[in-house]
Motif scaffolding. Structure first.
Motif, PDB file in Angstrom:
ATOM      1  N   GLY A 145      33.018   8.967  35.282  1.00  0.00           N
ATOM      2  CA  GLY A 145      31.688  10.186  35.029  1.00  0.00           C
ATOM      3  C   GLY A 145      31.629  10.248  36.849  1.00  0.00           C
ATOM      4  O   GLY A 145      31.776  11.713  36.048  1.00  0.00           O
ATOM      5  N   VAL A 146      31.339  10.192  37.445  1.00  0.00           N
ATOM      6  CA  VAL A 146      31.736  11.059  38.868  1.00  0.00           C
ATOM      7  C   VAL A 146      32.208  11.990  38.997  1.00  0.00           C
ATOM      8  O   VAL A 146      32.240  12.731  38.663  1.00  0.00           O
ATOM      9  N   LEU A 147      33.494  11.992  38.650  1.00  0.00           N
ATOM     10  CA  LEU A 147      34.986  12.629  38.275  1.00  0.00           C
ATOM     11  C   LEU A 147      34.838  13.735  37.215  1.00  0.00           C
ATOM     12  O   LEU A 147      34.234  15.401  37.619  1.00  0.00           O
ATOM     13  N   LEU A 148      33.713  12.834  36.077  1.00  0.00           N
ATOM     14  CA  LEU A 148      33.764  14.141  35.540  1.00  0.00           C
ATOM     15  C   LEU A 148      32.658  15.380  35.597  1.00  0.00           C
ATOM     16  O   LEU A 148      32.384  16.219  35.343  1.00  0.00           O
ATOM     17  N   THR A 149      31.830  14.419  36.261  1.00  0.00           N
ATOM     18  CA  THR A 149      30.367  15.790  36.507  1.00  0.00           C
ATOM     19  C   THR A 149      30.353  16.250  37.433  1.00  0.00           C
ATOM     20  O   THR A 149      30.311  17.621  37.661  1.00  0.00           O
ATOM     21  N   PHE A 150      31.582  16.174  38.271  1.00  0.00           N
ATOM     22  CA  PHE A 150      32.219  16.730  39.750  1.00  0.00           C
ATOM     23  C   PHE A 150      32.445  17.988  38.665  1.00  0.00           C
ATOM     24  O   PHE A 150      32.395  19.231  39.500  1.00  0.00           O
ATOM     25  N   VAL A 151      33.366  18.167  38.062  1.00  0.00           N
ATOM     26  CA  VAL A 151      34.178  19.015  37.067  1.00  0.00           C
ATOM     27  C   VAL A 151      33.345  19.867  36.648  1.00  0.00           C
ATOM     28  O   VAL A 151      33.402  21.422  36.834  1.00  0.00           O
ATOM     29  N   VAL A 152      32.426  18.849  36.036  1.00  0.00           N
ATOM     30  CA  VAL A 152      31.505  20.259  35.093  1.00  0.00           C
ATOM     31  C   VAL A 152      30.280  20.899  36.293  1.00  0.00           C
ATOM     32  O   VAL A 152      30.094  21.955  35.785  1.00  0.00           O
ATOM     33  N   ALA A 153      29.822  20.848  37.046  1.00  0.00           N
ATOM     34  CA  ALA A 153      28.716  21.022  37.934  1.00  0.00           C
ATOM     35  C   ALA A 153      29.721  22.683  39.090  1.00  0.00           C
ATOM     36  O   ALA A 153      28.739  23.532  38.560  1.00  0.00           O
ATOM     37  N   LEU A 154      30.894  21.879  38.429  1.00  0.00           N
ATOM     38  CA  LEU A 154      31.886  23.125  39.407  1.00  0.00           C
ATOM     39  C   LEU A 154      32.462  24.458  38.191  1.00  0.00           C
ATOM     40  O   LEU A 154      32.436  25.433  39.030  1.00  0.00           O
ATOM     41  N   ALA A 155      32.617  23.672  37.485  1.00  0.00           N
ATOM     42  CA  ALA A 155      33.474  25.151  35.878  1.00  0.00           C
ATOM     43  C   ALA A 155      32.175  25.569  35.076  1.00  0.00           C
ATOM     44  O   ALA A 155      32.249  26.526  34.679  1.00  0.00           O
ATOM     45  N   ALA A 156      30.684  25.095  35.417  1.00  0.00           N
ATOM     46  CA  ALA A 156      29.764  24.866  34.192  1.00  0.00           C
ATOM     47  C   ALA A 156      29.277  26.707  34.964  1.00  0.00           C
ATOM     48  O   ALA A 156      29.222  27.406  35.705  1.00  0.00           O
ATOM     49  N   PRO A 157      29.008  27.436  34.285  1.00  0.00           N
ATOM     50  CA  PRO A 157      28.788  29.089  33.334  1.00  0.00           C
ATOM     51  C   PRO A 157      27.405  29.435  34.134  1.00  0.00           C
ATOM     52  O   PRO A 157      26.809  30.134  34.045  1.00  0.00           O
ATOM     53  N   ARG A 158      26.472  28.400  33.578  1.00  0.00           N
ATOM     54  CA  ARG A 158      25.409  28.503  33.289  1.00  0.00           C
ATOM     55  C   ARG A 158      24.610  27.166  34.399  1.00  0.00           C
ATOM     56  O   ARG A 158      25.237  26.478  34.360  1.00  0.00           O
ATOM     57  N   ARG A 174      26.852  24.171  43.270  1.00  0.00           N
ATOM     58  CA  ARG A 174      28.341  23.364  43.438  1.00  0.00           C
ATOM     59  C   ARG A 174      28.608  23.405  45.087  1.00  0.00           C
ATOM     60  O   ARG A 174      29.500  22.111  44.572  1.00  0.00           O
ATOM     61  N   ARG A 175      28.159  24.026  45.870  1.00  0.00           N
ATOM     62  CA  ARG A 175      28.124  23.416  47.416  1.00  0.00           C
ATOM     63  C   ARG A 175      27.910  21.763  46.919  1.00  0.00           C
ATOM     64  O   ARG A 175      28.098  20.708  48.033  1.00  0.00           O
ATOM     65  N   TRP A 176      26.527  21.870  46.558  1.00  0.00           N
ATOM     66  CA  TRP A 176      25.775  20.147  46.810  1.00  0.00           C
ATOM     67  C   TRP A 176      26.925  19.516  46.535  1.00  0.00           C
ATOM     68  O   TRP A 176      26.867  18.377  46.693  1.00  0.00           O
ATOM     69  N   SER A 177      27.770  19.712  44.647  1.00  0.00           N
ATOM     70  CA  SER A 177      28.121  18.607  43.948  1.00  0.00           C
ATOM     71  C   SER A 177      29.165  18.022  45.478  1.00  0.00           C
ATOM     72  O   SER A 177      29.892  17.459  45.115  1.00  0.00           O
ATOM     73  N   GLY A 178      29.882  19.373  45.944  1.00  0.00           N
ATOM     74  CA  GLY A 178      30.895  18.452  46.697  1.00  0.00           C
ATOM     75  C   GLY A 178      31.071  18.376  47.645  1.00  0.00           C
ATOM     76  O   GLY A 178      31.800  17.120  47.634  1.00  0.00           O
ATOM     77  N   ILE A 179      29.630  18.874  48.648  1.00  0.00           N
ATOM     78  CA  ILE A 179      29.646  17.420  49.396  1.00  0.00           C
ATOM     79  C   ILE A 179      29.359  16.093  48.929  1.00  0.00           C
ATOM     80  O   ILE A 179      29.761  14.968  49.365  1.00  0.00           O
ATOM     81  N   ALA A 180      28.811  15.759  47.561  1.00  0.00           N
ATOM     82  CA  ALA A 180      28.309  14.901  47.548  1.00  0.00           C
ATOM     83  C   ALA A 180      29.708  13.651  47.218  1.00  0.00           C
ATOM     84  O   ALA A 180      29.584  12.569  47.044  1.00  0.00           O
ATOM     85  N   PHE A 181      30.166  15.118  46.252  1.00  0.00           N
ATOM     86  CA  PHE A 181      31.701  13.696  46.187  1.00  0.00           C
ATOM     87  C   PHE A 181      32.644  14.023  47.082  1.00  0.00           C
ATOM     88  O   PHE A 181      33.187  12.696  47.151  1.00  0.00           O
ATOM     89  N   ALA A 182      32.554  14.277  48.086  1.00  0.00           N
ATOM     90  CA  ALA A 182      33.557  14.453  49.130  1.00  0.00           C
ATOM     91  C   ALA A 182      32.673  13.813  50.279  1.00  0.00           C
ATOM     92  O   ALA A 182      33.511  12.065  50.673  1.00  0.00           O
ATOM     93  N   LEU A 183      31.411  12.696  50.395  1.00  0.00           N
ATOM     94  CA  LEU A 183      30.950  11.872  50.672  1.00  0.00           C
ATOM     95  C   LEU A 183      30.765  10.319  49.876  1.00  0.00           C
ATOM     96  O   LEU A 183      30.684   9.110  50.258  1.00  0.00           O
TER      97      LEU A 183
END
Length: 111
Positions: free
Chosen positions: A72-85, A22-31
């Motif tokens: 697609g970037v936004l959608l995969t960011f949300v999935v990376a944050l919200a996915a339980p697995r 989740r952290r790496w996904s947030g960093i990638a999205f922020a940059l």
């Protein structure tokens, strides 16, 4: 009367890996936006792009493709944050990074 607080349960290795993903996904999205801006700025410093900007005659920018990549970037960011697995999070992070690279390449390909 004193309340005894139980110590927090020790985090499992899977919880720690999920937090890292989740952290790496947030960093990638922020940059993502600063990288797009720097890529466009670097592109505009070339002679071909500056001639295109000054005199016209450029190929039109594929806005629909670019917006679908950003969506697609936004959608995969949300999935990376919200996915339980964890496996879903990792796949979403990988797809997010690939879509970000593709969007930057689209920006670099069209001045």
């Amino acid at each position: 009367m004193t309340w005894y607080q139980q110590p927090p349960a020790p985090a499992t290795p899977q919880d720690a890996a999920s937090k890292r993903t989740r952290r790496w996904s947030g960093i990638a999205f922020a940059l993502f936006l600063p990288v797009l801006f720097l890529a466009k700025l670097a592109l505009l410093t070339t002679s071909e792009a500056s001639k295109c900007l000054m005199y016209g005659g450029c190929e039109p920018f594929p806005g629909a493709l670019f917006l679908s990549l950003v969506g697609g970037v936004l959608l995969t960011f949300v999935v990376a944050l919200a996915a339980p697995r964890l496996t879903v999070q990792r796949v979403a992070l990988g797809v997010q990074l690939l879509l970000e690279v593709a969007a930057v390449n689209v920006v670099l390909a069209y001045p």
